[in-house]
Design a protein around this motif. Structure first.
Motif, PDB file in Angstrom:
ATOM      1  N   HIS A 163      -3.325  -4.306   4.872  1.00  0.00           N
ATOM      2  CA  HIS A 163      -2.801  -2.772   4.843  1.00  0.00           C
ATOM      3  C   HIS A 163      -3.448  -1.731   5.813  1.00  0.00           C
ATOM      4  O   HIS A 163      -3.203  -0.704   5.945  1.00  0.00           O
ATOM      5  CB  HIS A 163      -2.634  -2.218   3.468  1.00  0.00           C
ATOM      6  N   CYS A 199       0.782  -1.169   0.003  1.00  0.00           N
ATOM      7  CA  CYS A 199      -0.061   0.129  -0.014  1.00  0.00           C
ATOM      8  C   CYS A 199       0.918   1.291  -0.156  1.00  0.00           C
ATOM      9  O   CYS A 199       2.092   1.115  -0.108  1.00  0.00           O
ATOM     10  CB  CYS A 199      -0.830  -0.036   1.258  1.00  0.00           C
ATOM     11  N   CYS A 205      -1.215  -0.641   8.184  1.00  0.00           N
ATOM     12  CA  CYS A 205      -0.286   0.182   7.663  1.00  0.00           C
ATOM     13  C   CYS A 205      -0.825   1.540   7.881  1.00  0.00           C
ATOM     14  O   CYS A 205      -0.057   2.760   8.030  1.00  0.00           O
ATOM     15  CB  CYS A 205       0.381  -0.125   6.304  1.00  0.00           C
ATOM     16  N   CYS A 265       3.700   0.935   2.777  1.00  0.00           N
ATOM     17  CA  CYS A 265       4.540   0.001   3.055  1.00  0.00           C
ATOM     18  C   CYS A 265       5.213  -0.481   1.778  1.00  0.00           C
ATOM     19  O   CYS A 265       5.892  -1.465   1.656  1.00  0.00           O
ATOM     20  CB  CYS A 265       3.907  -1.398   3.684  1.00  0.00           C
TER      21      CYS A 265
HETATM   22 ZN   LIG Z   1       0.650  -1.603   3.538  1.00  0.00          ZN
END
Ligand SMILES: [Zn+2]
Length: 258
Positions: A135, A52, A138, A55
């Motif tokens: 994600h 994403c 994240c 990350c």
């Molecule tokens: Zn991510």
């Protein structure tokens, strides 16, 4: 996890006439894995090595910053992240039935913050708006064990940057999950003996986390909104906006729930 380019490269080596053993030795990929690609080169959805905005090798900011900041406010107010058995995070935000517009706004922000399926589940008195992705963690690094009010909640520098750029979105998100707007009235007797009715509006925000209340009041400070604290049994859980110019600012940018 092998991406499509790696798969295609291994298959192109095979097509040059190299043996499965040779391709395996050259690429370091197991023979059985390469053989499976001769049947199906496209990775299955759950095997796709996806990243994403946060990350990725070079983290960037979410594409729809306003939607993200609004969702951050909702998440900090009343949202939760949980890890499913499949190792995927489920973001869940409970929205009261009384405010159908807020349910739509929440679902809309969730879909924009991270393109993924968003679904709604009817619960007693509320609709849970949910979305699953590995994600979400994240995007919401505040996730951790235990309840939010029992651990420190601080924004990462990149989140701070976004909140500074979209402060009203943050206030709206927090208010929509943990706030309410009251209009009260009172009567006073004027010197002439005439009774007159006065209405006054207040914006309340209630959250058990000291850190989350501070994020709310710091943002109000930055926006020039005056606020005060209401005490409940000795604890300061409630932030109130009551002065007329500040209420007018809140009315212009946040407004009643809908
Ligand atoms: Zn991510």
């Amino acid at each position: 996890m092998y991406d499509r380019a790696t798969r295609t490269h291994a298959l192109s080596l095979l097509r040059t006439g190299m043996s499965l053993n040779s391709v395996s030795r050259q690429t370091g990929i197991a023979r059985a894995t390469i053989r499976s690609w001769t049947v199906r080169v496209e990775p299955l959805p759950h095997m796709r090595p996806t990243t994403c905005c946060r990350c990725a090798d070079t983290p960037v900011l979410p594409a729809d910053q306003a939607a993200y900041v609004y969702l951050l406010g909702l998440y900090l107010g009343d949202g939760c992240l949980s890890l499913s058995r499949k190792g995927v995070y489920v973001l869940r935000i409970a929205c009261a039935d009384a405010w159908p517009g807020l349910i739509d706004a929440c679902a809309d922000a969730m879909g924009k913050a991270l393109p993924n399926n968003v679904w709604r589940t009817q619960c007693p008195g509320c609709v849970a708006v949910s979305s699953s992705s590995k994600h979400w963690r994240c995007l919401f690094p505040q996730h951790g064990p235990g309840k939010k009010h029992e651990r420190p909640i601080t924004l990462e520098p990149w989140q701070r940057q976004l909140v500074d750029a979209h402060p009203w979105e943050f206030v709206r998100g927090l208010f929509h999950s943990d706030g309410c707007r009251f209009t009260n009235w009172t009567e006073r007797t004027l010197a002439s003996g005439e009774r007159r009715r006065y209405e006054y509006t207040r914006y309340f925000f209630t959250n058990r986390s000291d850190d989350i209340r501070r994020l709310y009041s710091d943002t109000l400070d930055a926006l020039g909104v005056e606020w005060g604290v209401l005490r409940h049994s000795g604890r300061e859980l409630n932030i109130s906006v009551a002065r007329k110019p500040s209420v007018a600012l809140m009315d212009a940018h946040v407004g009643p729930k809908y």
